[in-house]
Design an enzyme around this catalytic site. Structure first.
Site, PDB file in Angstrom:
ATOM      1  N   ASN A  12       0.812  -1.223   0.021  1.00 59.24           N
ATOM      2  CA  ASN A  12       0.099   0.116   0.040  1.00 59.24           C
ATOM      3  C   ASN A  12       0.917   1.293   0.023  1.00 59.24           C
ATOM      4  O   ASN A  12       1.585   1.444   0.959  1.00 59.24           O
ATOM      5  CB  ASN A  12      -0.988  -0.040   1.463  1.00 59.24           C
ATOM      6  CG  ASN A  12      -1.935   1.129   1.317  1.00 59.24           C
ATOM      7  OD1 ASN A  12      -1.761   1.986   0.431  1.00 59.24           O
ATOM      8  ND2 ASN A  12      -3.115   1.085   2.056  1.00 59.24           N
ATOM      9  N   LYS A  19       3.535   0.945   2.999  1.00 57.03           N
ATOM     10  CA  LYS A  19       2.935  -0.092   4.021  1.00 57.03           C
ATOM     11  C   LYS A  19       3.099  -1.380   3.325  1.00 57.03           C
ATOM     12  O   LYS A  19       2.670  -1.618   2.269  1.00 57.03           O
ATOM     13  CB  LYS A  19       1.671   0.416   4.662  1.00 57.03           C
ATOM     14  CG  LYS A  19       1.576   1.557   5.298  1.00 57.03           C
ATOM     15  CD  LYS A  19       0.065   2.013   5.859  1.00 57.03           C
ATOM     16  CE  LYS A  19      -0.083   3.249   6.395  1.00 57.03           C
ATOM     17  NZ  LYS A  19      -1.280   3.522   6.647  1.00 57.03           N
ATOM     18  N   ARG A  93      -2.325  -1.926  -3.755  1.00 55.17           N
ATOM     19  CA  ARG A  93      -3.265  -0.996  -3.669  1.00 55.17           C
ATOM     20  C   ARG A  93      -3.229  -0.187  -4.549  1.00 55.17           C
ATOM     21  O   ARG A  93      -2.318   0.627  -4.693  1.00 55.17           O
ATOM     22  CB  ARG A  93      -3.751  -0.562  -2.384  1.00 55.17           C
ATOM     23  CG  ARG A  93      -4.879   0.516  -2.316  1.00 55.17           C
ATOM     24  CD  ARG A  93      -4.801   1.043  -0.967  1.00 55.17           C
ATOM     25  NE  ARG A  93      -5.771   2.199  -0.833  1.00 55.17           N
ATOM     26  CZ  ARG A  93      -5.300   3.323  -0.485  1.00 55.17           C
ATOM     27  NH1 ARG A  93      -4.303   3.664  -0.311  1.00 55.17           N
ATOM     28  NH2 ARG A  93      -6.476   4.155  -0.440  1.00 55.17           N
ATOM     29  N   GLY A 213      -8.023   9.515   5.657  1.00 58.96           N
ATOM     30  CA  GLY A 213      -9.125   9.628   4.772  1.00 58.96           C
ATOM     31  C   GLY A 213     -10.268   9.073   5.112  1.00 58.96           C
ATOM     32  O   GLY A 213     -10.241   8.080   5.997  1.00 58.96           O
ATOM     33  N   ARG A 242      -7.953  16.973   4.133  1.00 61.28           N
ATOM     34  CA  ARG A 242      -8.669  17.199   2.922  1.00 61.28           C
ATOM     35  C   ARG A 242      -9.805  17.805   3.408  1.00 61.28           C
ATOM     36  O   ARG A 242     -10.575  17.668   4.316  1.00 61.28           O
ATOM     37  CB  ARG A 242      -9.222  16.030   2.209  1.00 61.28           C
ATOM     38  CG  ARG A 242      -7.959  15.052   1.499  1.00 61.28           C
ATOM     39  CD  ARG A 242      -8.427  13.723   0.901  1.00 61.28           C
ATOM     40  NE  ARG A 242      -7.226  13.039   0.546  1.00 61.28           N
ATOM     41  CZ  ARG A 242      -7.140  11.746   0.537  1.00 61.28           C
ATOM     42  NH1 ARG A 242      -8.234  11.117   0.809  1.00 61.28           N
ATOM     43  NH2 ARG A 242      -6.205  11.176   0.229  1.00 61.28           N
ATOM     44  N   ASP A 284      -4.526  15.309  13.384  1.00 61.12           N
ATOM     45  CA  ASP A 284      -4.991  14.073  14.123  1.00 61.12           C
ATOM     46  C   ASP A 284      -5.926  14.238  15.161  1.00 61.12           C
ATOM     47  O   ASP A 284      -5.911  14.924  16.030  1.00 61.12           O
ATOM     48  CB  ASP A 284      -3.387  13.653  15.009  1.00 61.12           C
ATOM     49  CG  ASP A 284      -3.558  12.329  15.723  1.00 61.12           C
ATOM     50  OD1 ASP A 284      -4.564  11.959  15.910  1.00 61.12           O
ATOM     51  OD2 ASP A 284      -2.559  11.301  15.343  1.00 61.12           O
ATOM     52  N   GLU A 382      -7.462  -3.731   4.818  1.00 61.24           N
ATOM     53  CA  GLU A 382      -7.344  -3.702   3.492  1.00 61.24           C
ATOM     54  C   GLU A 382      -6.295  -4.569   3.013  1.00 61.24           C
ATOM     55  O   GLU A 382      -6.380  -5.194   1.873  1.00 61.24           O
ATOM     56  CB  GLU A 382      -6.968  -2.300   3.166  1.00 61.24           C
ATOM     57  CG  GLU A 382      -8.033  -1.274   3.326  1.00 61.24           C
ATOM     58  CD  GLU A 382      -7.565   0.025   3.387  1.00 61.24           C
ATOM     59  OE1 GLU A 382      -8.135   0.993   2.496  1.00 61.24           O
ATOM     60  OE2 GLU A 382      -6.670   0.573   3.936  1.00 61.24           O
TER      61      GLU A 382
END
Length: 404
Positions: A12, A19, A93, A213, A242, A284, A382
């Protein structure tokens, strides 16, 4: 350890990090090693490893001026722990599949060329993801690689949800709602079916992936019927950096009054907005929750996030014609009971009633027995989903091969 023929590596990659997870294939997929490299391109790049043995758990500085060097450093670390032939396949990914790619596929030179043409769809992710596939091919030319697309779960969105309200001619260029976090959503639906049964998984479900995200998806009969992210991952709810949805006229206003060009606007809405922009201190959620009593900016950032997620839940309940199950996942969703409480507060009219005792504990069902809607916290995975897809595409066998 088993031979490399029984192992799958998942990757990823981001603009400054990679990752990974290494799985053994058998009656079930077993994660034997995980970690990654952070701060690629910086002098203080770091390799992290976490595994089954004490010797597998460490963090150390590495030289990673670019993604190719980062792959070499990563593989050196993996081979130290698992041997020279550590795996038989790699799954990546890939954030955006564009209009063409909506199934996991084996990576070929022709496909990489097509992904380059798709780079304008996602300039924040695709170029680095392509570099990673090339770096792995350079080091392991005979190892098959599989691309797993984050947009695939939403491929069959109803047309009314897929269209964007702009001139129709742009649709021919592939401009529409794609949606993201699809690998997470595919895993969550499969896990919901495992723990609650197929009838529940086929019901009216809202999935909330709340991390750095963040997005939500409305799911019925196991299929996505709407999702909060759109043509890019910038849309939807506010996120760590974002903005989420904005008035399109804001770009023109800031261009005229502040001289903010398109590149500057993109930087602002992707890297300087959301929790960071509103709080002016941190992206965070943990930091903001700790500061909210003393810092009104932190309090407002948290309140904005919870309010917007709550609005999307109400919207998707309308799209589904009601709600049976709410699943909350992601780094924030899984680890911040206070955020879950504030999101669900006031949603009693939908049938959502949290059990505050359960919500404060590491349990899966956090709604009361009387709640018409079951609220679950499910830890997403994931990497495991990527490994399952690699096994399916390459026919490697194992119990997880036919799971989706």
């Amino acid at each position: 350890m088993k031979s490399a023929a029984s192992r799958v590596l998942t990757i990823n990659g981001g603009s400054s990090s990679i990752k990974f997870a290494l799985f053994e294939v058998g009656d079930a997929l077993g994660r034997i090693l995980e970690g990654g490299i952070e701060r690629i391109g910086q002098p203080d790049a770091t390799l992290r490893m976490k595994g089954e043995r004490a010797a597998d758990n460490y963090s150390r500085p590495v030289k990673a001026p670019d993604h190719t060097a980062a792959v070499d450093a990563l593989m050196d670390g993996i081979e130290e722990r698992s041997g020279r032939e550590a795996f038989v396949a790699v799954g990546h990914r890939v954030v955006h599949g564009g209009p063409k790619y909506h199934e996991p596929v084996r990576i070929t030179p022709e496909m990489v060329a097509e992904l380059r043409e798709l780079s304008p769809f996602d300039p924040e992710h695709l170029p680095e993801e392509i570099l990673l596939t090339e770096a792995f091919h350079h080091r392991f030319p005979d190892v098959p690689q599989v691309a797993c697309f984050d947009t695939a779960f939403h491929h069959d969105l109803p047309r009314v949800a897929k269209m964007l309200p702009i001139p129709r001619r742009y649709e021919a260029l592939g401009v529409r709602r794609y949606g993201f976090h699809g690998l997470s959503y595919a895993f969550l639906i499969s896990e919901l079916e495992r723990v609650a049964g197929s009838e529940v998984a086929k019901g009216r479900v809202i999935l909330a992936h709340l991390g750095n995200g963040a997005s939500l998806a409305a799911v019925h009969h196991g299929k996505s019927v709407d999702t909060s992210m759109s043509f890019t991952p910038t849309a939807g709810v506010p996120m760590s950096t974002r903005s989420g949805d904005l008035d399109p006229g804001l770009h023109w206003y800031l261009s005229r009054t502040q001289g903010l060009d398109a590149k500057g606007f993109s930087k602002m809405v992707n890297f300087e907005s959301g929790l960071l922009g509103v709080s002016e201190t941190s992206s965070d959620m943990r930091d903001l929750l700790a500061k909210e009593k003393e810092d009104v900016r932190a309090a407002e950032a948290v309140a904005m996030f919870c309010y917007q997620v709550k609005k999307w839940i109400g919207s998707f309940a309308a799209a589904l014609g009601g709600l049976d199950t709410l699943v909350i996942a992601g780094g924030i969703g899984e680890n911040a009971p206070a955020v879950r409480t504030r999101i669900c507060d006031g949603l009693g009219f939908l049938g959502i009633e949290l059990d505050e005792t359960s919500n404060a504990e590491p349990v899966e069902v956090i709604s009361t027995e009387a709640s018409r809607v079951t609220v679950r916290v499910i830890r997403t995975d994931e990497e495991l989903m990527i490994a399952r897809l690699v096994i399916r595409v390459l026919g490697l066998g194992g119990e997880d091969e036919n799971k989706t």
